[in-house]
Design a protein around this motif. Sequence first.
Motif, PDB file in Angstrom:
ATOM      1  N   LEU A  62       0.882  -1.162   0.000  1.00 16.19           N
ATOM      2  CA  LEU A  62       0.000   0.000   0.000  1.00 16.19           C
ATOM      3  C   LEU A  62       0.915   1.206   0.000  1.00 16.19           C
ATOM      4  O   LEU A  62       1.768   1.334   0.882  1.00 16.19           O
ATOM      5  CB  LEU A  62      -0.900   0.026   1.235  1.00 16.19           C
ATOM      6  CG  LEU A  62      -1.635   1.348   1.518  1.00 16.19           C
ATOM      7  CD1 LEU A  62      -2.523   1.765   0.354  1.00 16.19           C
ATOM      8  CD2 LEU A  62      -2.436   1.235   2.804  1.00 16.19           C
ATOM      9  N   MET A  63       0.768   2.077  -1.018  1.00 15.31           N
ATOM     10  CA  MET A  63       1.686   3.194  -1.176  1.00 15.31           C
ATOM     11  C   MET A  63       0.911   4.483  -1.395  1.00 15.31           C
ATOM     12  O   MET A  63      -0.114   4.488  -2.071  1.00 15.31           O
ATOM     13  CB  MET A  63       2.600   2.961  -2.371  1.00 15.31           C
ATOM     14  CG  MET A  63       3.547   4.107  -2.628  1.00 15.31           C
ATOM     15  SD  MET A  63       4.219   4.122  -4.304  1.00 15.31           S
ATOM     16  CE  MET A  63       2.781   4.494  -5.269  1.00 15.31           C
ATOM     17  N   VAL A  64       1.436   5.572  -0.819  1.00 14.55           N
ATOM     18  CA  VAL A  64       0.935   6.914  -1.094  1.00 14.55           C
ATOM     19  C   VAL A  64       2.151   7.760  -1.453  1.00 14.55           C
ATOM     20  O   VAL A  64       3.156   7.759  -0.740  1.00 14.55           O
ATOM     21  CB  VAL A  64       0.203   7.513   0.126  1.00 14.55           C
ATOM     22  CG1 VAL A  64      -0.258   8.935  -0.182  1.00 14.55           C
ATOM     23  CG2 VAL A  64      -0.978   6.636   0.528  1.00 14.55           C
ATOM     24  N   ALA A  65       2.061   8.458  -2.588  1.00 15.24           N
ATOM     25  CA  ALA A  65       3.162   9.298  -3.056  1.00 15.24           C
ATOM     26  C   ALA A  65       2.600  10.641  -3.514  1.00 15.24           C
ATOM     27  O   ALA A  65       1.425  10.757  -3.849  1.00 15.24           O
ATOM     28  CB  ALA A  65       3.903   8.620  -4.207  1.00 15.24           C
ATOM     29  N   VAL A  66       3.479  11.631  -3.535  1.00 15.20           N
ATOM     30  CA  VAL A  66       3.127  12.975  -3.962  1.00 15.20           C
ATOM     31  C   VAL A  66       3.908  13.290  -5.235  1.00 15.20           C
ATOM     32  O   VAL A  66       5.091  12.934  -5.341  1.00 15.20           O
ATOM     33  CB  VAL A  66       3.492  13.989  -2.853  1.00 15.20           C
ATOM     34  CG1 VAL A  66       3.203  15.406  -3.298  1.00 15.20           C
ATOM     35  CG2 VAL A  66       2.745  13.654  -1.579  1.00 15.20           C
ATOM     36  N   ALA A  84      -5.057  -3.320   4.065  1.00 17.56           N
ATOM     37  CA  ALA A  84      -3.733  -3.296   4.690  1.00 17.56           C
ATOM     38  C   ALA A  84      -3.942  -3.064   6.175  1.00 17.56           C
ATOM     39  O   ALA A  84      -4.220  -1.942   6.607  1.00 17.56           O
ATOM     40  CB  ALA A  84      -2.870  -2.202   4.096  1.00 17.56           C
ATOM     41  N   GLY A  85      -3.823  -4.145   6.947  1.00 19.96           N
ATOM     42  CA  GLY A  85      -3.983  -4.052   8.391  1.00 19.96           C
ATOM     43  C   GLY A  85      -5.187  -3.219   8.758  1.00 19.96           C
ATOM     44  O   GLY A  85      -6.268  -3.373   8.213  1.00 19.96           O
ATOM     45  N   SER A  86      -5.008  -2.296   9.692  1.00 20.17           N
ATOM     46  CA  SER A  86      -6.095  -1.389  10.050  1.00 20.17           C
ATOM     47  C   SER A  86      -5.828  -0.006   9.454  1.00 20.17           C
ATOM     48  O   SER A  86      -6.221   1.006  10.012  1.00 20.17           O
ATOM     49  CB  SER A  86      -6.211  -1.315  11.572  1.00 20.17           C
ATOM     50  OG  SER A  86      -4.992  -0.835  12.110  1.00 20.17           O
ATOM     51  N   VAL A  94       4.334  -2.781   3.393  1.00 14.86           N
ATOM     52  CA  VAL A  94       4.527  -4.026   2.659  1.00 14.86           C
ATOM     53  C   VAL A  94       4.393  -5.190   3.632  1.00 14.86           C
ATOM     54  O   VAL A  94       4.451  -5.009   4.854  1.00 14.86           O
ATOM     55  CB  VAL A  94       5.908  -4.087   1.958  1.00 14.86           C
ATOM     56  CG1 VAL A  94       6.024  -3.004   0.900  1.00 14.86           C
ATOM     57  CG2 VAL A  94       7.039  -3.980   2.957  1.00 14.86           C
ATOM     58  N   ASP A  95       4.259  -6.400   3.095  1.00 13.12           N
ATOM     59  CA  ASP A  95       4.196  -7.580   3.961  1.00 13.12           C
ATOM     60  C   ASP A  95       5.414  -8.480   3.769  1.00 13.12           C
ATOM     61  O   ASP A  95       5.344  -9.677   3.978  1.00 13.12           O
ATOM     62  CB  ASP A  95       2.887  -8.352   3.746  1.00 13.12           C
ATOM     63  CG  ASP A  95       2.696  -8.848   2.328  1.00 13.12           C
ATOM     64  OD1 ASP A  95       3.585  -8.616   1.469  1.00 13.12           O
ATOM     65  OD2 ASP A  95       1.653  -9.465   2.060  1.00 13.12           O
ATOM     66  N   ASP A  96       6.541  -7.867   3.406  1.00 11.55           N
ATOM     67  CA  ASP A  96       7.767  -8.619   3.186  1.00 11.55           C
ATOM     68  C   ASP A  96       8.945  -7.859   3.800  1.00 11.55           C
ATOM     69  O   ASP A  96       9.232  -6.728   3.402  1.00 11.55           O
ATOM     70  CB  ASP A  96       7.992  -8.815   1.684  1.00 11.55           C
ATOM     71  CG  ASP A  96       9.233  -9.636   1.398  1.00 11.55           C
ATOM     72  OD1 ASP A  96       9.141 -10.869   1.413  1.00 11.55           O
ATOM     73  OD2 ASP A  96      10.292  -9.009   1.177  1.00 11.55           O
ATOM     74  N   GLU A  97       9.626  -8.487   4.763  1.00 10.73           N
ATOM     75  CA  GLU A  97      10.741  -7.823   5.454  1.00 10.73           C
ATOM     76  C   GLU A  97      11.921  -7.537   4.533  1.00 10.73           C
ATOM     77  O   GLU A  97      12.604  -6.520   4.693  1.00 10.73           O
ATOM     78  CB  GLU A  97      11.203  -8.664   6.652  1.00 10.73           C
ATOM     79  CG  GLU A  97      10.237  -8.625   7.812  1.00 10.73           C
ATOM     80  CD  GLU A  97      10.765  -9.373   9.024  1.00 10.73           C
ATOM     81  OE1 GLU A  97      11.981  -9.290   9.296  1.00 10.73           O
ATOM     82  OE2 GLU A  97       9.957 -10.043   9.684  1.00 10.73           O
ATOM     83  N   LYS A 114       9.425   2.186   4.022  1.00 10.09           N
ATOM     84  CA  LYS A 114       8.504   1.051   4.102  1.00 10.09           C
ATOM     85  C   LYS A 114       8.336   0.574   5.541  1.00 10.09           C
ATOM     86  O   LYS A 114       9.295   0.493   6.293  1.00 10.09           O
ATOM     87  CB  LYS A 114       8.992  -0.108   3.234  1.00 10.09           C
ATOM     88  CG  LYS A 114       8.842   0.151   1.754  1.00 10.09           C
ATOM     89  CD  LYS A 114       9.160  -1.076   0.928  1.00 10.09           C
ATOM     90  CE  LYS A 114       8.941  -0.784  -0.547  1.00 10.09           C
ATOM     91  NZ  LYS A 114       9.169  -1.967  -1.390  1.00 10.09           N
ATOM     92  N   GLN A 115       7.083   0.268   5.881  1.00  8.34           N
ATOM     93  CA  GLN A 115       6.733  -0.319   7.167  1.00  8.34           C
ATOM     94  C   GLN A 115       6.022  -1.641   6.888  1.00  8.34           C
ATOM     95  O   GLN A 115       5.513  -1.849   5.789  1.00  8.34           O
ATOM     96  CB  GLN A 115       5.802   0.619   7.930  1.00  8.34           C
ATOM     97  CG  GLN A 115       6.429   1.981   8.219  1.00  8.34           C
ATOM     98  CD  GLN A 115       5.449   2.879   8.934  1.00  8.34           C
ATOM     99  OE1 GLN A 115       4.990   2.551  10.011  1.00  8.34           O
ATOM    100  NE2 GLN A 115       5.113   4.002   8.316  1.00  8.34           N
ATOM    101  N   LEU A 116       5.970  -2.488   7.895  1.00 13.24           N
ATOM    102  CA  LEU A 116       5.319  -3.783   7.714  1.00 13.24           C
ATOM    103  C   LEU A 116       3.844  -3.701   8.087  1.00 13.24           C
ATOM    104  O   LEU A 116       3.466  -2.991   9.021  1.00 13.24           O
ATOM    105  CB  LEU A 116       6.007  -4.846   8.573  1.00 13.24           C
ATOM    106  CG  LEU A 116       7.431  -5.209   8.143  1.00 13.24           C
ATOM    107  CD1 LEU A 116       8.051  -6.183   9.141  1.00 13.24           C
ATOM    108  CD2 LEU A 116       7.444  -5.799   6.734  1.00 13.24           C
ATOM    109  N   ALA A 117       3.019  -4.445   7.336  1.00 17.62           N
ATOM    110  CA  ALA A 117       1.587  -4.562   7.620  1.00 17.62           C
ATOM    111  C   ALA A 117       1.108  -5.895   7.080  1.00 17.62           C
ATOM    112  O   ALA A 117       1.756  -6.496   6.221  1.00 17.62           O
ATOM    113  CB  ALA A 117       0.806  -3.426   6.962  1.00 17.62           C
TER     114      ALA A 117
END
Length: 182
Positions: free
Chosen positions: A45-49, A100-102, A66-69, A83-86
């Motif tokens: 899940l990505m948000v960019a400007v 994506a998670g909550s 992302v869901d990959d370390e 990137k953070q994990l979810a």
Amino acid sequence: MSTAPRPAISPHAPGVVPLSLFGRVLVVSAFVDYDSTGLLAYHELMVAVVVRKGFRPGLSITDIWVDDETSQRGARAMWGIPKQLAEFTLTAGSRFEATAGSIATAAEQPRRSPALPVRLTTSVWQSLAGTAVRTPLRTAARVRLTRLRWRVTPGGPLTWLTTTRPRLHLAVTDLRMRFGSP
């Protein structure tokens, strides 16, 4: 693609400025399902400007999960992508739905529209060790109009997106992407 008030956006890279039109900036958000035909298989899940550095346009990724370390560690170390994990749940078929998670959920309401071939070459601007780093991005895909219904979790990390006005929804398939130099 949507627009957001300029004060809601703060790119991470020094010298990188959001492109604005009538005091609003363009925001690109996406759920992505990278399958096993690439280097890594994971969800994102990505948000960019949409930004510029000098006269060079590009994107700056403000929020990404992302869901990959391996993807998380590599993107942070090589390109400064935060990137953070979810955890992700995807439902494919005639109607796409992703959660994506909550954080957020998007559900597609397909439209009948032709899928057109599109090529895009741009840059991603991020901050790495306090310096603006440009990473080339080249893509080729089939793109068609669609409708998406986004639900952002109130009080969550993407609450700022509730101030945006969606302008364009696209479904992208057959994506081939080169991120970085060969």
